[in-house]
Motif scaffolding. Structure first.
Motif, PDB file in Angstrom:
ATOM      1  N   LEU A  96      52.430  48.042  49.368  1.00 17.96           N
ATOM      2  CA  LEU A  96      51.896  47.681  48.031  1.00 17.96           C
ATOM      3  C   LEU A  96      51.135  46.545  47.840  1.00 17.96           C
ATOM      4  N   THR A  97      51.338  45.644  48.638  1.00 22.71           N
ATOM      5  CA  THR A  97      50.355  44.392  48.736  1.00 22.71           C
ATOM      6  C   THR A  97      49.006  44.665  49.214  1.00 22.71           C
ATOM      7  N   ILE A  98      49.083  45.464  50.471  1.00 24.70           N
ATOM      8  CA  ILE A  98      47.731  46.002  51.007  1.00 24.70           C
ATOM      9  C   ILE A  98      46.961  46.694  49.921  1.00 24.70           C
ATOM     10  N   ALA A  99      47.389  47.806  49.109  1.00 24.78           N
ATOM     11  CA  ALA A  99      46.867  48.294  48.439  1.00 24.78           C
ATOM     12  C   ALA A  99      46.207  47.544  46.951  1.00 24.78           C
ATOM     13  N   ALA A 100      47.184  46.462  46.803  1.00 24.56           N
ATOM     14  CA  ALA A 100      47.087  45.902  45.557  1.00 24.56           C
ATOM     15  C   ALA A 100      45.723  44.747  45.796  1.00 24.56           C
ATOM     16  N   ILE A 101      45.580  44.136  46.982  1.00 23.40           N
ATOM     17  CA  ILE A 101      44.504  43.071  47.216  1.00 23.40           C
ATOM     18  C   ILE A 101      43.037  43.391  46.804  1.00 23.40           C
ATOM     19  N   PRO A 102      42.632  44.677  47.564  1.00 23.57           N
ATOM     20  CA  PRO A 102      41.230  45.082  46.897  1.00 23.57           C
ATOM     21  C   PRO A 102      41.075  45.322  45.398  1.00 23.57           C
ATOM     22  N   PHE A 103      42.001  46.053  44.879  1.00 18.46           N
ATOM     23  CA  PHE A 103      42.384  46.135  43.450  1.00 18.46           C
ATOM     24  C   PHE A 103      42.068  44.776  42.693  1.00 18.46           C
ATOM     25  N   VAL A 104      43.109  43.872  42.982  1.00 13.57           N
ATOM     26  CA  VAL A 104      42.852  42.602  42.483  1.00 13.57           C
ATOM     27  C   VAL A 104      41.440  42.054  42.702  1.00 13.57           C
ATOM     28  N   ALA A 105      41.093  42.052  43.698  1.00 14.01           N
ATOM     29  CA  ALA A 105      39.601  41.370  44.032  1.00 14.01           C
ATOM     30  C   ALA A 105      38.516  41.932  43.169  1.00 14.01           C
ATOM     31  N   ARG A 106      38.500  43.457  43.038  1.00 20.73           N
ATOM     32  CA  ARG A 106      37.480  43.905  42.224  1.00 20.73           C
ATOM     33  C   ARG A 106      37.822  43.576  40.819  1.00 20.73           C
ATOM     34  N   LEU A 107      39.052  43.444  40.237  1.00 14.57           N
ATOM     35  CA  LEU A 107      39.230  42.981  38.972  1.00 14.57           C
ATOM     36  C   LEU A 107      38.740  41.523  38.711  1.00 14.57           C
ATOM     37  N   ILE A 108      39.002  40.803  39.625  1.00 20.10           N
ATOM     38  CA  ILE A 108      38.450  39.177  39.650  1.00 20.10           C
ATOM     39  C   ILE A 108      37.103  39.073  39.592  1.00 20.10           C
ATOM     40  N   GLU A 109      36.581  40.085  40.365  1.00 19.74           N
ATOM     41  CA  GLU A 109      34.915  39.804  40.419  1.00 19.74           C
ATOM     42  C   GLU A 109      34.446  40.254  38.948  1.00 19.74           C
ATOM     43  N   GLY A 110      34.885  41.423  38.722  1.00 16.26           N
ATOM     44  CA  GLY A 110      34.681  41.785  37.269  1.00 16.26           C
ATOM     45  C   GLY A 110      34.727  40.837  36.234  1.00 16.26           C
ATOM     46  N   ALA A 111      35.857  40.108  36.158  1.00 18.71           N
ATOM     47  CA  ALA A 111      36.161  39.140  35.345  1.00 18.71           C
ATOM     48  C   ALA A 111      34.992  37.941  35.464  1.00 18.71           C
ATOM     49  N   LEU A 112      34.768  37.373  36.641  1.00 17.76           N
ATOM     50  CA  LEU A 112      33.684  36.521  36.762  1.00 17.76           C
ATOM     51  C   LEU A 112      32.591  36.838  36.648  1.00 17.76           C
ATOM     52  N   ASN A 113      32.183  38.095  36.571  1.00 14.95           N
ATOM     53  CA  ASN A 113      30.666  38.876  36.114  1.00 14.95           C
ATOM     54  C   ASN A 113      30.372  38.802  34.607  1.00 14.95           C
ATOM     55  N   GLU A 114      31.670  38.456  33.975  1.00 15.42           N
ATOM     56  CA  GLU A 114      31.594  38.436  32.221  1.00 15.42           C
ATOM     57  C   GLU A 114      31.251  36.751  32.131  1.00 15.42           C
ATOM     58  N   VAL A 115      31.167  35.978  32.820  1.00 16.95           N
ATOM     59  CA  VAL A 115      30.857  34.414  32.673  1.00 16.95           C
ATOM     60  C   VAL A 115      29.423  34.481  32.476  1.00 16.95           C
ATOM     61  N   SER A 116      28.838  33.796  31.460  1.00 16.78           N
ATOM     62  CA  SER A 116      27.426  33.846  31.101  1.00 16.78           C
ATOM     63  C   SER A 116      26.900  32.842  32.287  1.00 16.78           C
ATOM     64  N   PRO A 117      25.729  33.531  32.873  1.00 12.20           N
ATOM     65  CA  PRO A 117      25.128  32.970  33.909  1.00 12.20           C
ATOM     66  C   PRO A 117      24.336  31.296  33.760  1.00 12.20           C
ATOM     67  N   GLY A 118      24.248  31.412  32.113  1.00 12.30           N
ATOM     68  CA  GLY A 118      23.795  29.828  31.799  1.00 12.30           C
ATOM     69  C   GLY A 118      24.629  28.939  32.138  1.00 12.30           C
ATOM     70  N   LEU A 119      26.102  29.254  32.117  1.00 14.39           N
ATOM     71  CA  LEU A 119      27.127  28.161  32.414  1.00 14.39           C
ATOM     72  C   LEU A 119      26.891  27.545  33.670  1.00 14.39           C
ATOM     73  N   VAL A 120      26.674  28.545  34.549  1.00 11.57           N
ATOM     74  CA  VAL A 120      26.607  28.471  36.269  1.00 11.57           C
ATOM     75  C   VAL A 120      25.363  27.308  36.014  1.00 11.57           C
ATOM     76  N   GLU A 121      24.502  27.971  35.723  1.00 15.72           N
ATOM     77  CA  GLU A 121      22.945  27.327  35.805  1.00 15.72           C
ATOM     78  C   GLU A 121      23.169  25.977  35.264  1.00 15.72           C
ATOM     79  N   SER A 122      23.970  25.704  34.211  1.00 13.98           N
ATOM     80  CA  SER A 122      24.008  24.228  33.535  1.00 13.98           C
ATOM     81  C   SER A 122      24.758  23.353  34.454  1.00 13.98           C
ATOM     82  N   ALA A 123      25.706  24.019  34.941  1.00 12.34           N
ATOM     83  CA  ALA A 123      26.755  23.016  35.957  1.00 12.34           C
ATOM     84  C   ALA A 123      25.669  22.918  37.220  1.00 12.34           C
ATOM     85  N   GLN A 124      24.821  23.639  37.755  1.00 10.31           N
ATOM     86  CA  GLN A 124      24.004  23.423  38.878  1.00 10.31           C
ATOM     87  C   GLN A 124      23.120  22.170  38.502  1.00 10.31           C
TER      88      GLN A 124
END
Ligand SMILES: Nc1ncnc2c1ncn2[C@@H]1O[C@H](COP(=O)(O)OP(=O)(O)OP(=O)(O)O)[C@@H](O)[C@H]1O
Ligand SMILES: [Mg+2]
Lengths: 217, 347
Positions: A96-124
Motif C-alpha cells: 500500500l505504501t509503495i503504491a501510494a508514494i508515486p501517487f502522492v508525489a505526482r499529486l504534490i507536484e501538481g499542487a506546486l505547479n499551481e503556484v504562480s511562478p511570479g511568487l517564486v520569482e519575487s522570492a528569488q
C-alpha cells in the motif's frame, strides 16, 4: 447479531484504519519530498536538474503503472524481509505504501505547479535560497492543493486496503470476502461496504474542511 | 549606482534564438529615477531582470552599487539581492500570508529576529499607509493597496536600489498616480535609486529624471525627460509622444488631407514648441511679418517637470511662397514643424 460478529467488524474496521494510517503517513513522508523534487528539478526551476528530473519522473511513472494486485504479489519477498511475513495488516501496509508514494508525489507536484511562478520569482529577487523558496513560498502557497491531494490519497488507500485485505491482509476487505462472499452472508457484506463508504465520506469532509480553512484567495 | 555595459541576452540558440537585448549600455546615477519605455516585447522585462540577475546576461557586465553582479552566484548573489528591492506588475504577494507577514518575508529570509522584524515592518506599513491592514490577507485588498504592500516588502531589507517592472500597469489612472507619488517620496526621503520600466509615457512624465527608449532589444534613445518630451530623436519616440499627447488631427480633416500640395491647397502642420517659444507671440507675428493667417485646429500645452511644451495642429493660410516663408520663420524660432498634408482651400 452476535457479539462475536460485532467484535469481528470492529476489529476489521480498526485494521483498515491502521493500514490506511501507516501507508498514508509513510507515503506522505516520502512522497512529499519526492513531489517537491519532481517539481523543483524541472528545467528552468529553482533546482534545475534535467537528468535527475527525467530519472525521477520515469521511476514515478513505472511505480504508478504497475497494477496494485501485481505489485502486491511481486514484492512479497521484500515485504517478508521488512515485516517477517507476507500476511496480515503489517504485510499489507508495505505494498500500500509503495503504491501510494508515486501517487502522492505526482499529486504534490501538481499542487506546486499551481503556484504562480511570479511568487517564486519575487522570492528569488529577495535573495531566497531554493530551500527557503520551498519552505516559505511553494509548500505554504500550495497547501490547499496538497491537502486535496492527500485526501484523494487516503480515499484511494481505503479502497486499495480492501483489495489488499482480500488476499489475506485483514481489515474490512478481508471480512467482506470471507464472511460476506465465501460464506454468503449478505448482512456482513453490506455492513463492510457501509463502513467503507462512511470512512471515505469522513475523510473527504475533513479534507474539504481543511482546504477551505487554508484558502485565503 | 546601476551600470549596464554592453549587455546582451539571447534566449535559445540557433534558428529559434531570440535576441531580447542587444548591446545595451545604461547608467543610472545614485538617487535618481530612471525610466525605460518601450512597446510590448521590446525587452523591458528582460532588461530589468538582468539587473538583479533573475536573468543572466549572455554577454556584458552589470554593476550595482559598485559590485559586479554577473560574477556572483549562490549566497553572494543572494546577499547582493538583499540590497536590491523589486516590485512587479502583478504584485506577487503570498496569498497565504497576511500583510504583516508578507512584509516580514524578506527579513525572515535574512534570518532576522522576531523583534527586529517587528521594528522594521510596522514603520514600513505606516509609511505606505496600511498600518490598519496589517492582519488582512492580500485577497482582501485593492490593487493599489497590494502594490503598497509589495513596495513595503521590497523596502524591508533596506535596499539602495528599487526595480519596478510595470508596477502600475495593472492599476487605474488615479491609483497609478498615488503609487507614483509614493515612489517619488521613497526616492526623495530615502535616497533610493529607482529603475522602472513601463509602456506608459504618463509614468515617465510623472516621476522620471531620465528616460531610455527600448526598441527590439536595443536602447535607441536616452535623454532627460524634458528633452525627450519636447524633442524625441527617433520616429518611435515621436510616436510615443504623439500617442501620449493624443494630438492627432480630427478625423474629418484626415479624410480631406492630401499628401502632395496642389494648385489651390493649404498646408496642415503640427507645431511643437518648448522653452522660450511658448511665451513668444509667434502666431500674431506670422500674420504681421509673413502675411500668413493661422487657423488653429487643435492645441495643447503640457508642463513636463520644469518645461512647458506646446503643441498645435494648424492650417497655414497663404500663398505657397508665404507659407514656406512662415515655416522657415517658425523653424528659425526653435519650433518643430511637421507637415501633415495639404487641404483644398475652402474659401
Ligand atoms: N524565457 C524566455 N524564453 C524565450 N524568449 C523569451 C523569454 N523571455 C522573454 N522572451 C522574449 O524576449 C523578448 C523580450 O521579452 P520581454 O518580456 O523582455 O519584453 P517586454 O518589453 O517586457 O514586454 P511586455 O511589455 O509585453 O512585458 C520577447 O520577444 C520575448 O518573447
Ligand atoms: Mg514585461
Amino acid at each position: 447479531m452476535s457479539s462475536a460478529l460485532v467484535n469481528l467488524i470492529l476489529q476489521a474496521t480498526l485494521d483498515t484504519l491502521y493500514m490506511v494510517a501507516i501507508s498514508g503517513v509513510i507515503s506522505t513522508l516520502v512522497g512529499l519530498p519526492l513531489g517537491v523534487l519532481l517539481y523543483a528539478t524541472r528545467p528552468r526551476q529553482i533546482l534545475a536538474q534535467p537528468v535527475l528530473n527525467q530519472v525521477l519522473s520515469i521511476i514515478t511513472n513505472v511505480g504508478r503503472s504497475i497494477p496494485f494486485i501485481i505489485l502486491m504479489v511481486a514484492i512479497i519477498p521484500f515485504t517478508r524481509m521488512l515485516v517477517g511475513t507476507s500476511i496480515g495488516i503489517n504485510a499489507a501496509s508495505v505494498p500500500l505504501t509503495i503504491a501510494a508514494i508515486p501517487f502522492v508525489a505526482r499529486l504534490i507536484e501538481g499542487a506546486l505547479n499551481e503556484v504562480s511562478p511570479g511568487l517564486v520569482e519575487s522570492a528569488q529577487s529577495m535573495g531566497a535560497t531554493p530551500w527557503q523558496i520551498i519552505c516559505k513560498v511553494l509548500v505554504p502557497e500550495a497547501r490547499g492543493g496538497i491537502i486535496t491531494g492527500l485526501t484523494i490519497t487516503l480515499v484511494t488507500l481505503v479502497s486499495y486496503s480492501a483489495m489488499a485485505g482480500a488476499v489475506g491482509g485483514g481489515g474490512l476487505g478481508d471480512l467482506g470476502i470471507r464472511y460476506g462472499y465465501n460464506r454468503f452472508n449478505p448482512t456482513i457484506m453490506l455492513i463492510t461496504v457501509v463502513i467503507l463508504v462512511v470512512m471515505v465520506q469522513v475523510f473527504q469532509s475533513v479534507g474539504d474542511y481543511l482546504v477551505r480553512k487554508s484558502d485565503r484567495k | 549606482m546601476i551600470e549596464l555595459s554592453n549587455v546582451s541576452k539571447t534566449y535559445g540558440s540557433g534558428e529559434s534564438a531570440v535576441h531580447a537585448l542587444k548591446d545595451v549600455n545604461l547608467r543610472v546615477p545614485k538617487g535618481t529615477i530612471h525610466g525605460v519605455i518601450g512597446l510590448s516585447g521590446a525587452g523591458k522585462s528582460t532588461l530589468i531582470r538582468c539587473v538583479n540577475l533573475l536573468e543572466r546576461p549572455t554577454q556584458g557586465s552589470v554593476t550595482v552599487d559598485g559590485q559586479e553582479m554577473t560574477r556572483l552566484s549562490g549566497s553572494a548573489l543572494n546577499q547582493a539581492r538583499h540590497r536590491i528591492g523589486m516590485i512587479f506588475q502583478h504584485f506577487n504577494l503570498l496569498t497565504t500570508r497576511n500583510v504583516y507577514d508578507n512584509v516580514a518575508l524578506p527579513l525572515e529570509l535574512m534570518g532576522e529576529k522576531r523583534s527586529v522584524i517587528k521594528e522594521r515592518v510596522l514603520p514600513l506599513l505606516e509609511m505606505v499607509g496600511l498600518a490598519d491592514k496589517a492582519q488582512q490577507y492580500p485577497a482582501q485588498l485593492s490593487g493599489g493597496q497590494k502594490q503598497r504592500v509589495a513596495i513595503a516588502r521590497a523596502l524591508a531589507s533596506k535596499p539602495n536600489v528599487l526595480l519596478c517592472d510595470e508596477a502600475t500597469s495593472a492599476l487605474d489612472p488615479q491609483t497609478t498616480g498615488s503609487i507614483l507619488e509614493l515612489l517619488r517620496d521613497i526616492n526623495q526621503q530615502l535616497g533610493i535609486t529607482i529603475l522602472l520600466i513601463t509602456h506608459e509615457m504618463e509614468v515617465v512624465k510623472s516621476i522620471c529624471y531620465r528616460v531610455s527608449l527600448i526598441s527590439n532589444g536595443a536602447l535607441v534613445e536616452d535623454a532627460e525627460v524634458g528633452d525627450f518630451f519636447t524633442a524625441p530623436v527617433t520616429q518611435l519616440g515621436r510616436e510615443f509622444l504623439n500617442d501620449f499627447l493624443q494630438l492627432t488631427p480630427p478625423k474629418e480633416l484626415l479624410e480631406r488631407l492630401e499628401a502632395a500640395p496642389g494648385p489651390a491647397t493649404h498646408p496642415v502642420v503640427r507645431l511643437t514648441f518648448s522653452g522660450d517659444a511658448v511665451s513668444t507671440p509667434l502666431i500674431s507675428r506670422l500674420a504681421r511679418d509673413c502675411n500668413v493667417d493661422v487657423s488653429i485646429l487643435q492645441a495643447k500645452v503640457e508642463s513636463i517637470q520644469d518645461r512647458t511644451l506646446g503643441l498645435m495642429i494648424a492650417e497655414l493660410l497663404g500663398s505657397e511662397a508665404q507659407t514656406r516663408e512662415a515655416m522657415d520663420y517658425l523653424q528659425s524660432h526653435q519650433l518643430q514643424v511637421e507637415v501633415l498634408g495639404h487641404v483644398q482651400r475652402t474659401s
